[in-house]
Scaffold this active site. Structure first.
Site, PDB file in Angstrom:
ATOM      1  N   GLU A 253       0.780  -1.225   0.000  1.00 38.33           N
ATOM      2  CA  GLU A 253       0.000   0.000   0.000  1.00 38.33           C
ATOM      3  C   GLU A 253       0.819   1.286   0.000  1.00 38.33           C
ATOM      4  O   GLU A 253       0.342   2.318  -0.466  1.00 38.33           O
ATOM      5  CB  GLU A 253      -0.933  -0.006   1.222  1.00 38.33           C
ATOM      6  CG  GLU A 253      -2.022  -1.072   1.183  1.00 38.33           C
ATOM      7  CD  GLU A 253      -3.006  -0.853   0.051  1.00 38.33           C
ATOM      8  OE1 GLU A 253      -3.519   0.278  -0.090  1.00 38.33           O
ATOM      9  OE2 GLU A 253      -3.238  -1.806  -0.723  1.00 38.33           O
TER      10      GLU A 253
ATOM     11  N   SER B 139     -47.289 -26.726  42.666  1.00 43.17           N
ATOM     12  CA  SER B 139     -46.824 -27.358  43.895  1.00 43.17           C
ATOM     13  C   SER B 139     -45.324 -27.188  44.119  1.00 43.17           C
ATOM     14  O   SER B 139     -44.837 -27.462  45.225  1.00 43.17           O
ATOM     15  CB  SER B 139     -47.172 -28.845  43.884  1.00 43.17           C
ATOM     16  OG  SER B 139     -48.578 -29.017  43.877  1.00 43.17           O
TER      17      SER B 139
END
Length: 798
Positions: free
Chosen positions: A96, A459
């Protein structure tokens, strides 16, 4: 000879030319200055880059260090420049910006070269940008291609070079750039493309990644390997040309075979309900966007092996429940008019079906190989088999495409059950949630039924009622008369009459037996005896929210809770009265390894240890001989309780050993019955058992420790009175020291054997005479009620 002087006219012309030149220069300088001011006035300050925090992926780990999931908008792992290998840095610089260390932000030769290329092409095809300019463009400017944006980029690049070092600029660049396939920055790209850490990349792999910034999609090695290899070759030649590597190294790297991670290196989604809950916890602590930007390293309490067992146990258990209800793929039968409307609506749908996707189909007839099924506007065949028995024309069924031949689909019944469930597992020593499953399939429904769903526990709530009674002076041997009883309702003339599951009454019953066999009437009488206000306050000791009203139905589990909340409440009994804080996240660090949060075990004593042990001892009986006896196959000391709500809408089982607790809920998302006899003991307990057997394996067997304040005494099982070990039906009962029954002052005789029966007979005589307690509101129940009560007593037990 005298020297000739320049004519006055020539001197004047020269002065004019010089003046004009100076004027032009001044005009140009002014124009440049004006252009500079015009462009630079709205430029963002470079200082913002100094403290800029790149959005970074958050990673979530299991307790063994394995990666569970990642949260990100941009998948990025910010890596310090010191941890990026020189080889990787060199590859990107060569590709680059070969002059990166030699320029001050702008490469003039590169600009000229790009300008010539653009003039020749008649359009902007090259930017000539340095790495510094790319950083500026990505972080401070828009991506548009124009000469104005280019000038802004150059000005900011010059400014940035004065503010940051080359290493700092390179750090931003290598962590910032997009490299395709969802990867932002070199560390994410290494993981996605090669499933490697940066330090493990080879020269060939580094060069391939360095070729991507120019055009990530065009040079993607996943989609365009030939183009990617050509770009890799360019990077390697540039590295050799800049003497970063030798030419022989470049050639060798180019010939090296590349091995890509499967599916781009994406980690499979593990424990999705658990991970999603962790994500919500992170949002609560750090804000909604934090999990996607802060780059946190989140370490959880999840045990992958236990999680796998939990998921398997729940899925297999729910499939069994679904099979017990008949054909799992059948939704319902449509009437003729409903079938016509279904087919009319299907004509506008696509005739293309996707494999592994569930569709609704209508059985339209019988073929030679199977049932004819209309799926959208497509026609399909469901081959004959055991699972097609009972299906008929007009049935709406759930199907999955499994193949296609000669333009016609072959489908199979979708055997994924409609019934849902959840499982949560708690380590009782550390308080860690080591496994959690929130439903049958996360892809089908992301709703977490372990943490988000609030259902009536039925329960399963009763142990809290009995604990409250023990702290009010009751003992496990206290006898309560199980008899018909009614309570005045909120409205005038309204009465509430609780019933046992068996629709019968059992006379004098000890607290132990009432909890073991889940007697509703006794439980309600206990709640009435200790006071509903007291019970509501007592609930909060277990981390449960007290109901707003004073309703005795609370004792039977009418207040809604989540599975996680109820599991936490049961952990109080398992840990000798301590309320723990469920731990999902053990610690959090930033991406530099700095500790941000750490969760230590938190336990708070909320009820006496003696009370917790007595409940645990009673809950062991639930498994040994009560409603949870299917769990007895675990083969080690365990305590637990079933729960079933009205009309079998919800089935629960919560149980624990000294070291591990697990809770299971089964039901439909809508208020829909599981079916006849589909109780917690029948539906939820087998799932709990399968998980606990796998989780505990061959670990050492241990029993629950006994607090110092507990003593034992031999009592008669039915009457609850002190008895000799040589008497008939006796048990060794546990008591809070000082509350055990006194030893009998005389030898037991025949009168003691019939005392329980005599009490029952007296209760029935009172019923026949019409002498009723205030619980009946002073009103005589109807004749059918009296008759039913008598039939419920005498034939059942005597």
């Amino acid at each position: 000879m005298a020297k000739r002087k320049n004519p006055p006219r020539r001197k004047l012309w020269r002065r004019v030319v010089v003046g004009l030149g100076v004027l032009v220069l001044l005009v140009l300088a002014g124009a440049v200055y004006t252009l500079y001011r015009e462009i630079s006035t709205d430029l963002p300050p470079v200082d913002t880059l100094l403290g800029h925090r790149l959005p970074t992926a958050t990673r979530v780990y299991a307790d063994d260090g394995s990666l569970l999931a990642e949260f990100f908008v941009e998948k990025r792992y910010v890596t310090p420049i010191s941890q990026i290998p020189p080889l990787v840095r060199a590859a990107f610089i060569a590709a680059e910006d070969a002059n990166f260390y030699r320029h001050r932000g702008i490469d003039l030769l590169g600009v000229v070269r790009a300008a010539v290329a653009n003039l020749v092409a008649g359009k902007i095809i090259q930017g000539g940008s340095t790495i510094t300019q790319q950083v500026v463009k990505s972080m401070l400017l828009s991506p548009e291609k124009s000469y104005e944006r280019k000038l802004k980029e150059m000005i900011l690049a010059l400014r940035l070079e004065r503010q940051l070092t080359k290493e700092e600029i390179l750090y931003l660049y290598l962590n910032l750039i997009y490299l395709g396939n969802g990867a932002y920055g070199v560390a994410a790209a290494a993981q996605i493309y090669f499933d490697k850490a940066l330090e493990d990349l080879t020269l060939a792999e580094a060069a391939l990644l360095a070729g991507l910034p120019k055009a990530p999609s065009r040079y993607s090695p996943i989609k365009h390997l030939r183009r990617a290899k050509a770009r890799q070759s360019y990077v390697l030649r540039q590295m050799a040309k800049e003497r970063m590597i030798s030419w022989s190294q470049a050639q060798e790297a180019y010939r090296e075979p590349l091995h890509f991670a499967p599916r781009g290196g994406q980690s499979p989604r593990v424990a999705p309900y658990y991970v999603e809950h962790v994500r919500s916890l992170l949002e609560e602590r750090y804000g909604e966007t934090a999990p996607y930007q802060l780059g946190l390293q989140v370490y959880t309490a999840l045990n992958p092996a236990l999680q796998e067992q939990a998921e398997r146990a729940l899925r297999e258990g729910l499939s069994e429940v679904s099979k017990s209800r008949g054909n799992p793929g059948r939704i319902r039968h449509l009437s003729r008019s409903e079938a016509e409307r279904f087919l009319a609506a299907a004509r506008g749908r696509s005739s293309t079906l996707k494999e592994k996707q569930v569709y609704e189909g209508l059985v339209t007839g019988w073929g030679t190989e199977g049932l004819e099924v209309a799926v959208g506007s497509a026609r399909a065949t469901l081959p004959f088999g055991d699972n097609t028995r009972g299906l008929s024309v007009g049935d709406l069924i759930a199907v999955v495409p499994v193949g296609r031949r000669e333009g016609k689909y072959t489908v199979a019944l979708d055997d994924s059950p409609e019934v849902e469930g959840a499982l949560v597992s708690l380590d009782l020593v550390s308080g860690r949630v080591n496994a959690l499953v929130g439903g049958y399939d996360f892809n089908r429904s992301q709703f977490n039924r372990a943490t988000q769903a609030r259902r009536q526990p039925g329960s399963a709530f009763k142990p809290i009622v009995y604990a409250a009674a023990l702290d009010r002076g009751y003992t496990p041997a206290t006898v309560i008369l199980d008899e018909p009883i009614s309570f005045r309702g909120p409205g005038r003339g309204q009465w509430w009459t609780p019933h046992n599951y068996e629709n019968r009454f059992f006379g004098p019953t000890t607290l132990r037996d009432a909890l073991t066999f889940s007697r509703n009437v006794v439980t309600v009488k206990i709640a009435n005896g200790i006071g509903i206000s007291y019970l509501n306050r007592y609930m909060t000791n277990f981390g449960l929210k007290a109901p707003s009203g004073k309703n005795l139905a609370t004792a039977l589990g009418s207040s809604e809770v989540s599975l996680l909340e109820l599991a936490r409440a049961y952990a109080v009994f398992a840990t000798q009265g301590k309320l723990l804080e469920p731990i999902f996240i053990t610690r959090i660090t930033d991406n530099q390894g700095n500790l941000l949060f750490e969760q230590k075990p938190i336990f708070a004593q909320v009820i006496p240890a003696e009370t917790a042990y007595m409940i645990t001892n009673m809950l062991k009986d639930v498994i040994e001989r009560g409603t949870g006896r299917r769990a007895k196959a675990l083969g080690r000391p365990a305590a637990g309780k079933t729960g079933t709500t009205n009309d079998m809408h919800d089935a629960w089982f919560l149980g624990y050993t000294p070291e591990l607790l697990a809770g299971v809920w089964v039901g439909y998302d809508s208020k829909r019955s599981l079916g006849p006899e589909q109780t917690g003991g029948r539906v939820a307990t087998p799932i709990w058992l399968k998980y606990m057997q796998a989780a505990l394996g061959d670990k050492p067997v241990s029993d629950f420790p006994i607090p110092a304040g507990i003593t034992f005494a031999t009592i008669d099982r039915k009457s609850g009175r002190r008895a000799s070990a040589f008497d008939g039906d006796v048990i060794l009962e546990c008591f809070r020291r000082g509350t055990e029954p006194a030893a009998p002052s005389r030898a037991p005789g025949p009168a003691d054997e019939t005392e329980g029966q005599d009490e029952l007979e007296r209760a029935i005589r009172r019923l026949r005479r019409g002498s009723y307690s205030e619980d009946w509101g002073g009103r005589r129940p109807s004749a059918p009620t009296r008759a039913n009560a008598e039939r419920a007593y005498l034939p059942s037990r005597y």
